[in-house]
Design a protein around this motif. Structure first.
Motif, PDB file in Angstrom:
ATOM      1  N   GLY A  19       0.803  -1.228   0.000  1.00 22.34           N
ATOM      2  CA  GLY A  19       0.000   0.000   0.000  1.00 22.34           C
ATOM      3  C   GLY A  19       0.830   1.268   0.000  1.00 22.34           C
ATOM      4  N   GLY A  20       2.122   1.163   0.276  1.00 17.58           N
ATOM      5  CA  GLY A  20       2.994   2.347   0.271  1.00 17.58           C
ATOM      6  C   GLY A  20       2.851   3.227   1.511  1.00 17.58           C
ATOM      7  N   HIS A  21       2.218   2.711   2.578  1.00 17.95           N
ATOM      8  CA  HIS A  21       1.937   3.561   3.740  1.00 17.95           C
ATOM      9  C   HIS A  21       2.953   3.461   4.869  1.00 17.95           C
TER      10      HIS A  21
ATOM     11  N   LEU B  51       5.878  -1.782  15.537  1.00 17.27           N
ATOM     12  CA  LEU B  51       6.526  -1.555  14.242  1.00 17.27           C
ATOM     13  C   LEU B  51       5.765  -0.551  13.376  1.00 17.27           C
ATOM     14  N   GLY B  52       4.420  -0.611  13.454  1.00 16.73           N
ATOM     15  CA  GLY B  52       3.588   0.136  12.502  1.00 16.73           C
ATOM     16  C   GLY B  52       3.855   1.631  12.452  1.00 16.73           C
ATOM     17  N   ASP B  53       4.173   2.244  13.578  1.00 18.02           N
ATOM     18  CA  ASP B  53       4.421   3.690  13.604  1.00 18.02           C
ATOM     19  C   ASP B  53       5.867   3.963  14.011  1.00 18.02           C
TER      20      ASP B  53
ATOM     21  N   GLY C  71       1.569  -4.566   4.398  1.00 19.70           N
ATOM     22  CA  GLY C  71       2.430  -4.135   5.499  1.00 19.70           C
ATOM     23  C   GLY C  71       1.689  -4.141   6.826  1.00 19.70           C
ATOM     24  N   PHE C  72       0.423  -3.780   6.791  1.00 20.18           N
ATOM     25  CA  PHE C  72      -0.415  -3.723   8.005  1.00 20.18           C
ATOM     26  C   PHE C  72      -0.463  -5.090   8.698  1.00 20.18           C
ATOM     27  N   LEU C  73      -0.791  -6.138   7.954  1.00 27.21           N
ATOM     28  CA  LEU C  73      -0.945  -7.463   8.570  1.00 27.21           C
ATOM     29  C   LEU C  73       0.393  -8.047   9.017  1.00 27.21           C
ATOM     30  N   LEU C  74       1.439  -7.816   8.234  1.00 27.25           N
ATOM     31  CA  LEU C  74       2.733  -8.426   8.572  1.00 27.25           C
ATOM     32  C   LEU C  74       3.282  -7.897   9.895  1.00 27.25           C
ATOM     33  N   GLN C  75       2.949  -6.651  10.249  1.00 30.78           N
ATOM     34  CA  GLN C  75       3.499  -6.087  11.491  1.00 30.78           C
ATOM     35  C   GLN C  75       2.565  -6.326  12.678  1.00 30.78           C
ATOM     36  N   GLY C  76       1.437  -6.991  12.484  1.00 33.49           N
ATOM     37  CA  GLY C  76       0.470  -7.252  13.559  1.00 33.49           C
ATOM     38  C   GLY C  76      -0.896  -6.717  13.191  1.00 33.49           C
ATOM     39  N   GLY C  77      -0.967  -5.409  12.860  1.00 34.22           N
ATOM     40  CA  GLY C  77      -2.218  -4.816  12.402  1.00 34.22           C
ATOM     41  C   GLY C  77      -3.135  -4.392  13.525  1.00 34.22           C
ATOM     42  N   GLN C  78      -3.038  -3.112  13.867  1.00 35.37           N
ATOM     43  CA  GLN C  78      -3.916  -2.571  14.911  1.00 35.37           C
ATOM     44  C   GLN C  78      -5.159  -2.013  14.213  1.00 35.37           C
ATOM     45  N   GLY C  79      -6.112  -2.911  13.969  1.00 34.74           N
ATOM     46  CA  GLY C  79      -7.313  -2.521  13.246  1.00 34.74           C
ATOM     47  C   GLY C  79      -8.412  -2.096  14.202  1.00 34.74           C
TER      48      GLY C  79
ATOM     49  N   VAL D 279      -4.643   2.446   3.878  1.00 34.97           N
ATOM     50  CA  VAL D 279      -3.500   1.583   4.237  1.00 34.97           C
ATOM     51  C   VAL D 279      -3.640   0.233   3.521  1.00 34.97           C
ATOM     52  N   GLY D 280      -2.534  -0.272   2.967  1.00 34.03           N
ATOM     53  CA  GLY D 280      -2.554  -1.578   2.301  1.00 34.03           C
ATOM     54  C   GLY D 280      -2.590  -2.690   3.334  1.00 34.03           C
ATOM     55  N   VAL D 281      -3.256  -3.795   3.010  1.00 29.37           N
ATOM     56  CA  VAL D 281      -3.314  -4.874   3.993  1.00 29.37           C
ATOM     57  C   VAL D 281      -1.944  -5.554   4.163  1.00 29.37           C
TER      58      VAL D 281
ATOM     59  N   LEU E 240       7.865 -13.123   0.066  1.00 24.74           N
ATOM     60  CA  LEU E 240       6.985 -12.152  -0.589  1.00 24.74           C
ATOM     61  C   LEU E 240       5.563 -12.714  -0.529  1.00 24.74           C
ATOM     62  N   VAL E 241       4.729 -12.106   0.265  1.00 20.01           N
ATOM     63  CA  VAL E 241       3.355 -12.605   0.381  1.00 20.01           C
ATOM     64  C   VAL E 241       2.590 -12.204  -0.872  1.00 20.01           C
ATOM     65  N   THR E 242       1.986 -13.194  -1.523  1.00 18.40           N
ATOM     66  CA  THR E 242       1.219 -12.887  -2.740  1.00 18.40           C
ATOM     67  C   THR E 242      -0.275 -12.780  -2.441  1.00 18.40           C
TER      68      THR E 242
HETATM   69  C1  LIG Z   1      -2.244   7.343   7.315  1.00 15.00           C
HETATM   70  C2  LIG Z   1      -1.800   6.078   7.980  1.00 15.00           C
HETATM   71  C3  LIG Z   1      -2.626   5.457   8.901  1.00 15.00           C
HETATM   72  C4  LIG Z   1      -2.243   4.269   9.538  1.00 15.00           C
HETATM   73  N1  LIG Z   1      -3.097   3.647  10.414  1.00 15.00           N
HETATM   74  C5  LIG Z   1      -2.748   2.471  10.975  1.00 15.00           C
HETATM   75  C6  LIG Z   1      -3.643   1.748  11.845  1.00 15.00           C
HETATM   76  O1  LIG Z   1      -4.761   2.164  12.100  1.00 15.00           O
HETATM   77  N2  LIG Z   1      -3.203   0.592  12.389  1.00 15.00           N
HETATM   78  C7  LIG Z   1      -1.957   0.077  12.115  1.00 15.00           C
HETATM   79  O2  LIG Z   1      -1.615  -0.997  12.608  1.00 15.00           O
HETATM   80  N3  LIG Z   1      -1.104   0.730  11.295  1.00 15.00           N
HETATM   81  C8  LIG Z   1      -1.465   1.903  10.739  1.00 15.00           C
HETATM   82  N4  LIG Z   1      -0.582   2.570   9.911  1.00 15.00           N
HETATM   83  C9  LIG Z   1       0.752   1.992   9.687  1.00 15.00           C
HETATM   84  C10 LIG Z   1       0.704   1.031   8.502  1.00 15.00           C
HETATM   85  O3  LIG Z   1      -0.099  -0.075   8.811  1.00 15.00           O
HETATM   86  C11 LIG Z   1       2.099   0.513   8.195  1.00 15.00           C
HETATM   87  O4  LIG Z   1       2.884   1.591   7.791  1.00 15.00           O
HETATM   88  C12 LIG Z   1       2.075  -0.588   7.133  1.00 15.00           C
HETATM   89  O5  LIG Z   1       3.383  -1.080   6.974  1.00 15.00           O
HETATM   90  C13 LIG Z   1       1.548  -0.081   5.836  1.00 15.00           C
HETATM   91  O6  LIG Z   1       1.339  -1.137   4.949  1.00 15.00           O
HETATM   92  P1  LIG Z   1       1.431  -0.864   3.392  1.00 15.00           P
HETATM   93  O7  LIG Z   1       1.339  -2.151   2.701  1.00 15.00           O
HETATM   94  O8  LIG Z   1       0.482   0.225   3.032  1.00 15.00           O
HETATM   95  O9  LIG Z   1       2.895  -0.240   3.314  1.00 15.00           O
HETATM   96  P2  LIG Z   1       4.162  -0.548   2.396  1.00 15.00           P
HETATM   97  O10 LIG Z   1       5.039   0.633   2.606  1.00 15.00           O
HETATM   98  O11 LIG Z   1       3.785  -0.889   1.017  1.00 15.00           O
HETATM   99  O12 LIG Z   1       4.800  -1.829   3.054  1.00 15.00           O
HETATM  100  C14 LIG Z   1       5.546  -1.733   4.230  1.00 15.00           C
HETATM  101  C15 LIG Z   1       6.540  -2.873   4.285  1.00 15.00           C
HETATM  102  O13 LIG Z   1       5.864  -4.075   4.649  1.00 15.00           O
HETATM  103  C16 LIG Z   1       6.496  -5.172   3.997  1.00 15.00           C
HETATM  104  N5  LIG Z   1       5.553  -5.732   3.036  1.00 15.00           N
HETATM  105  C17 LIG Z   1       4.440  -5.144   2.545  1.00 15.00           C
HETATM  106  N6  LIG Z   1       3.802  -5.982   1.713  1.00 15.00           N
HETATM  107  C18 LIG Z   1       4.525  -7.117   1.668  1.00 15.00           C
HETATM  108  C19 LIG Z   1       4.375  -8.358   0.990  1.00 15.00           C
HETATM  109  N7  LIG Z   1       3.347  -8.572   0.168  1.00 15.00           N
HETATM  110  N8  LIG Z   1       5.301  -9.318   1.177  1.00 15.00           N
HETATM  111  C20 LIG Z   1       6.356  -9.112   1.999  1.00 15.00           C
HETATM  112  N9  LIG Z   1       6.555  -7.960   2.665  1.00 15.00           N
HETATM  113  C21 LIG Z   1       5.654  -6.961   2.505  1.00 15.00           C
HETATM  114  C22 LIG Z   1       7.683  -4.631   3.254  1.00 15.00           C
HETATM  115  O14 LIG Z   1       8.818  -4.672   4.097  1.00 15.00           O
HETATM  116  C23 LIG Z   1       7.240  -3.204   2.986  1.00 15.00           C
HETATM  117  O15 LIG Z   1       8.319  -2.345   2.726  1.00 15.00           O
HETATM  118  C24 LIG Z   1      -0.958   3.733   9.253  1.00 15.00           C
HETATM  119  C25 LIG Z   1      -0.113   4.363   8.319  1.00 15.00           C
HETATM  120  C26 LIG Z   1      -0.533   5.521   7.687  1.00 15.00           C
HETATM  121  C27 LIG Z   1       0.377   6.191   6.688  1.00 15.00           C
END
Ligand SMILES: Cc1cc2nc3c(=O)[nH]c(=O)nc-3n(C[C@H](O)[C@H](O)[C@H](O)COP(=O)(O)OP(=O)(O)OC[C@H]3O[C@@H](n4cnc5c(N)ncnc54)[C@H](O)[C@@H]3O)c2cc1C
Length: 442
Positions: free
Chosen positions: A61-63, A388-390, A129-137, A125-127, A187-189
């Motif tokens: 998700g790039g978040h 990890l998430g923040d 990175g969110f799920l891999l770090q635990g995911g505070q939903g 937020v993409g699922v 790499l999670v698909t």
């Molecule tokens: C506006 C905002 C709000 C947020 N709110 C919350 C919240 O409510 N709760 C919470 O827990 N977090 C929250 N976050 C933090 C967010 O969950 C993490 O930053 C998370 O890593 C974002 O996931 P992403 O896939 O969008 O990010 P990405 O930057 O795309 O991925 C982060 C990293 O995760 C790993 N990764 C991702 N996808 C894969 C894959 N398919 N296979 C292997 N490794 C992978 C990689 O190391 C990647 O660099 C928030 C972030 C933002 C910017």
């Protein structure tokens, strides 16, 4: 159709950082970016990286606030163009690719089937990175970490094989994927996620106080939040010069939601509330709008967090002296703590505190980073660790896993990815994080 973008190509900058949420972009230069559109692209991408001697980094998700996906000399596999969701009514499991946005895409898709998955609060937020770090939903307090609802994952391993991982197959990968975050070595698909019925009644209490009521309000909240029904998500937010205490009840009926929220009316400072909305019907859509307004795109962000063990004068100082108009800090209840299943995610306390500095002038990068590091360091006497998430380990690293879990993660990684093909944690010095609270070591 996939596309490989190389440095110097006209669309290089877009491919490198165009999908990074934080406008404070890193200068790190990947070797190439693979814009993937199907599962086979991910398998081919891992092979391509190995053949070229590149590391692999991933963007879903790039978040990630610290732009973990952008790594020097790595093949960045960008999953933005690979978005699929399927729901199986027989098992109530939804299968999603990692770049699917938890709020904007997965929630409406599941709602059309009468189902729900507690994704991140910000809908974009993409699922992955969110799920891999635990995911505070939503409702992490009562329902647990989002990663606990992963039934299985499909993952490309470091040797290029696409495998299923669950409690019963490749269980070491499954264990690691629930908490390793950017330290995951595959790499999670696709994620296969358990869903729950869409909440029938959503109600919200919002009490807004002047900041000088902080100590009175938070001493009360800190003493009672563990007694509130697990159906209520409790968050205190300092923003725009006020303190908002919010309770979000997700229940089967509206009377149950009203009853669950009632304890929030017992605040001794309630007479000083500037705004007092009690158990009003609410919706995920209105929540999402507020989240998008609080986390606007196009701004620079510096974030840090701490698992708190209590209040202190430094907590008051942090919440009452934010340095920019758009910045905010949250106090998020996880009390009473639930026992965690056996997974890599293993660091939490009853209160999660995260600070988000939001601004637009690059000249403020260093002073704001220094401000935040000072304020978060002052919380050490009441800090158990970090989520990890923040986090941004290039700026500050604390304990983020139990010792035994961290050792096990290393052991699995050394077997599954002996040549460190996957980029791993971003620490600034290129090493692995120490997983310690520095002030606790002799
Ligand atoms: C506006 C905002 C709000 C947020 N709110 C919350 C919240 O409510 N709760 C919470 O827990 N977090 C929250 N976050 C933090 C967010 O969950 C993490 O930053 C998370 O890593 C974002 O996931 P992403 O896939 O969008 O990010 P990405 O930057 O795309 O991925 C982060 C990293 O995760 C790993 N990764 C991702 N996808 C894969 C894959 N398919 N296979 C292997 N490794 C992978 C990689 O190391 C990647 O660099 C928030 C972030 C933002 C910017």
């Amino acid at each position: 159709m996939n596309k490989l973008v190389r440095p110097g190509d006209p669309d290089w900058e877009q491919a490198r950082v165009g999908r990074v949420f934080n406008a404070r972009r890193p200068s790190r230069e990947p070797a190439a970016v693979l814009l993937a559109t199907c599962e086979q692209d991910l398998v081919d991408g891992v092979d391509l990286a190995r053949a070229n001697g590149w590391k692999v980094s991933v963007r879903s998700g790039g978040h990630s606030w610290a732009a973990w996906s952008v790594r020097d000399d790595a093949l960045l596999i960008d999953l933005g163009g690979f978005r699929e969701m399927t729901y199986d009514p027989a098992t109530t499991i939804v299968s999603v690719t990692p770049s699917v946005k938890g709020g904007q895409e997965l929630r409406p898709f599941l709602a059309s089937h009468g189902r729900f998955f507690a994704g991140g609060h910000c809908p974009t937020v993409g699922v992955g990175g969110f799920l891999l770090q635990g995911g505070q939903g939503y409702h992490a307090r009562g329902w647990g970490w989002a990663a606990e609802q992963i039934a299985a994952i499909d993952v490309v391993t470091a040797d290029g094989e696409l495998v299923r991982a669950s409690e019963t197959e490749n269980s070491d990968l499954f264990w690691a994927a629930r908490g390793a975050g950017p330290g995951f070595f595959g790499l999670v698909t696709r994620f296969h996620l358990r869903t729950r019925p869409f909440p029938a009644a959503i109600a919200e209490t919002v009490h807004v106080y002047p900041l000088d009521a902080f100590d009175e309000v938070m001493t009360w909240l800190d003493g009672m939040h563990h007694t509130v029904s697990p159906d209520v998500e409790i968050v205190a937010v300092s923003a725009e010069g006020t303190l908002a205490v919010t309770g979000l009840a997700l229940c089967d009926t509206m009377p149950a939601a009203v009853e669950a929220l009632a304890p929030l009316e017992t605040c001794p400072a309630i007479g000083r509330a500037l705004v007092r909305r009690t158990a009003e019907p609410s919706s995920f859509e209105s929540h999402a709008e507020r989240q998008l307004a609080a986390n606007p795109e196009g701004y620079r962000y510096i974030v840090d967090n701490a698992w708190l063990t209590g209040l202190s004068p430094a907590v008051t100082e942090l919440f009452t002296t934010l340095p920019t108009a758009r910045s905010f800090v949250i106090w998020f209840s996880m009390a009473p703590l639930r026992e965690l299943p056996d997974m890599a995610f293993s660091m939490q306390s009853e209160v999660y505190c995260a600070t988000y500095l939001v601004y637009d002038d690059p000249a403020d990068d260093e002073p704001l980073r220094a401000w935040l590091t000072d304020r978060m360091t002052a919380l050490q006497p009441v800090t158990a660790g970090q989520y990890l998430g923040d986090s941004d380990f290039t700026a500050r690293q604390l304990r983020f896993m139990g010792d035994a879990q961290y050792r096990r993660l290393h052991e699995i990684r050394s077997r599954r990815d002996p040549e460190s093909l996957f980029a791993g944690y971003l620490t600034g010095d290129g090493g692995q994080p120490a997983n310690i609270n520095p002030w606790e070591t002799p």
